[in-house]
Design an enzyme around this catalytic site. Structure first.
Site, PDB file in Angstrom:
ATOM      1  N   HIS A   1      24.376 -24.608  81.304  1.00 33.54           N
ATOM      2  CA  HIS A   1      23.903 -24.453  79.915  1.00 33.54           C
ATOM      3  C   HIS A   1      24.299 -25.601  78.992  1.00 33.54           C
ATOM      4  CE1 HIS A   1      27.604 -22.796  77.876  1.00 33.54           C
ATOM      5  NE2 HIS A   1      27.919 -22.449  79.110  1.00 33.54           N
TER       6      HIS A   1
ATOM      7  N   THR B   1      24.453 -11.803  95.512  1.00 36.14           N
ATOM      8  CA  THR B   1      23.080 -12.300  95.441  1.00 36.14           C
ATOM      9  C   THR B   1      22.976 -13.407  94.396  1.00 36.14           C
ATOM     10  OG1 THR B   1      22.231 -10.167  96.123  1.00 36.14           O
ATOM     11  CG2 THR B   1      20.693 -11.609  94.950  1.00 36.14           C
TER      12      THR B   1
ATOM     13  N   CYS C   1      39.672 -18.104  65.563  1.00 33.52           N
ATOM     14  CA  CYS C   1      40.122 -16.981  64.755  1.00 33.52           C
ATOM     15  C   CYS C   1      40.149 -15.736  65.632  1.00 33.52           C
ATOM     16  CB  CYS C   1      39.158 -16.771  63.588  1.00 33.52           C
ATOM     17  SG  CYS C   1      39.684 -15.460  62.487  1.00 33.52           S
TER      18      CYS C   1
HETATM   19  N1  PMP Z   1      34.977 -26.615  80.593  1.00 33.03           N
HETATM   20  C1  PMP Z   1      34.626 -27.205  79.447  1.00 33.03           C
HETATM   21  C2  PMP Z   1      35.139 -28.590  79.136  1.00 33.03           C
HETATM   22  C3  PMP Z   1      33.802 -26.541  78.538  1.00 33.03           C
HETATM   23  O1  PMP Z   1      33.450 -27.148  77.385  1.00 33.03           O
HETATM   24  C4  PMP Z   1      33.327 -25.244  78.851  1.00 33.03           C
HETATM   25  C5  PMP Z   1      32.416 -24.487  77.904  1.00 33.03           C
HETATM   26  N2  PMP Z   1      32.901 -24.416  76.586  1.00 33.03           N
HETATM   27  C6  PMP Z   1      33.727 -24.666  80.071  1.00 33.03           C
HETATM   28  C7  PMP Z   1      34.546 -25.393  80.906  1.00 33.03           C
HETATM   29  C8  PMP Z   1      33.253 -23.297  80.466  1.00 33.03           C
HETATM   30  O2  PMP Z   1      31.893 -23.349  80.826  1.00 33.03           O
HETATM   31  P1  PMP Z   1      31.000 -22.058  81.133  1.00 33.03           P
HETATM   32  O3  PMP Z   1      30.526 -21.596  79.792  1.00 33.03           O
HETATM   33  O4  PMP Z   1      29.883 -22.545  81.994  1.00 33.03           O
HETATM   34  O5  PMP Z   1      31.863 -21.065  81.819  1.00 33.03           O
END
Ligand code: PMP
Length: 385
Positions: A201, A237, A325
């Site tokens: 994402h 899955t 927060c």
């Molecule tokens: N590592 C870093 C450096 C991130 O910025 C993030 C997301 N904030 C994550 C790990 C965790 O990623 P995910 O949302 O895919 O679990």
């Protein structure tokens, strides 16, 4: 609805058109990728295509990619004392993580808490490499986990240099490349990472997919055991749609990130120069070292980040704050604490992160919103005086 401008791309990026099409296409495949019938083979085909696309993004081989639910899970899978290193079972006696890692790394994965050590960071946001070298020298087989770029400051870490030190000490290196894969050059071999984490994402794929890329080093045991999917590294899955979208996003990012990075750097620099004109006392964290082209982490005296984020929001602009927060108590960013930032400035730390669709008018709207926030602040200060 009023026009919205999104500046929180380091938290999540909007879905790319290519990823949306791949997700929707995959929803029409009614099968699990483990089934041997034609429908199952169609699902398998989508996953293997995505595996190749994600591998290509970071210069890996498809067989090195294990799909999981996201970077949090990839980090949890990688950070285990029991590893198989080039076919040999190895027990890592200690885990070293930098103090600015994401909480999923700071939590230490499957290591006992007393086996996890935090590595210090310089005031500019770069991991203290000299201190790292001394710290890991006492460990027999250290596992070291560092991020390629920090999600708050955007500061790019000297990963290849760290890799050389870790390997010289007989250790293993895991790299959280969540903020760099698909954004700047992020190559498994150039970084010399043994394991590397990527998230869908952050690159315009759907939420709920990620990958751990493993080169010669593997966790000895899975976190989730069951059906043996993903070569036994991740039972359950597979989310064919999320993985197909992840692959499509990776392919789109691979061919466009360089031009996007140049554009974003110019827009980010424009923002920072306008910020300094509007508020000469403003300071930008990590500005003196290499940073991600899309990130600006700044503060000004007297700003309260939590209220500033709400003011920006009311002005149609989404930004984020460095502080968190919880239960009504505002806690300072652990990244700024590690950088020994002035607590008064840390309390006002705001992060603006750009993406491939950010435009110059977006930056203008951001600056207008900032001027309103700063003006309200000055008014409050004058009333209090
Ligand atoms: N590592 C870093 C450096 C991130 O910025 C993030 C997301 N904030 C994550 C790990 C965790 O990623 P995910 O949302 O895919 O679990």
């Amino acid at each position: 609805m009023t026009e919205r401008t999104y500046f929180d791309w380091n938290a999540t990026a909007p879905l790319r058109a290519e990823a949306r099409a791949a997700v929707l296409g995959a929803f029409d495949v009614t099968a699990t990728a483990s089934s041997v019938h034609s429908e199952g083979r169609a699902a398998r085909g989508l996953i293997e295509r995505a595996r190749g696309q994600v591998a290509a993004l970071i210069g890996a081989e498809a067989k090195e990619v294990v799909f999981v639910s996201g970077a949090t899970e990839a980090n949890a899978l990688a950070l285990t004392p029991e590893l198989v290193v080039r076919g040999r079972q190895v027990t890592c006696d200690r885990l070293f993580v930098s103090a600015i890692e994401h909480s999923s790394v700071l939590s230490g994965g499957r290591f006992a808490p007393d086996r996890v050590e935090r590595l210090s960071v310089l005031a500019n946001g770069v991991i203290d490499v000299a201190a790292l070298k001394i710290a890991i020298a006492q460990a027999k087989t250290p596992l070291v986990s560092v991020m390629h770029a920090n999600n708050e400051t955007g500061v790019i870490q000297p990963v290849a240099e760290i890799a050389a030190i870790v390997h010289e000490a007989g250790g293993i290196l895991h790299v959280d490349a969540v903020q760099t894969a698909g954004r700047i050059a992020c190559d498994m071999a150039a970084l010399a990472a043994d394991m590397l984490t990527v998230s869908s994402h952050k690159i315009g794929g759907p939420q709920g997919a990620g990958a751990l890329i493993m080169r010669g080093v593997q966790p000895a045991a899975a976190l989730l055991k069951g059906g043996g999917q993903e070569r036994g590294f991740r039972a359950g899955t597979e989310s064919v749609a999320a993985i197909a979208g992840f692959g499509a996003a990776a392919e789109a990012a691979a061919s466009t990130y360089e031009a996007a990075a140049d554009r974003m750097a110019a827009l980010r620099d424009r923002f920072e120069s306008l910020l300094r004109i509007a508020t000469p006392q403003a300071m930008v964290f990590g500005a003196e070292v290499p940073r991600l082209p899309n990130t600006s982490y700044f503060s000004a005296p007297g700003v309260k980040a939590e209220t500033a984020v709400i003011s920006f929001d009311l002005n149609g602009v989404a930004v984020s704050s460095g502080s968190a927060c919880s239960s009504g108590k505002v806690t300072q960013s652990h990244v700024l604490t590690a950088m020994a930032a002035d607590p008064a400035l840390a309390a006002g730390a705001l992060r603006v992160s750009l993406g491939w669709t950010t435009t110059e008018p977006d930056i203008d709207r951001l600056i207008i919103a900032w001027k309103r926030v700063a003006a309200a602040l000055l008014k409050r200060q004058a009333q209090a005086a």
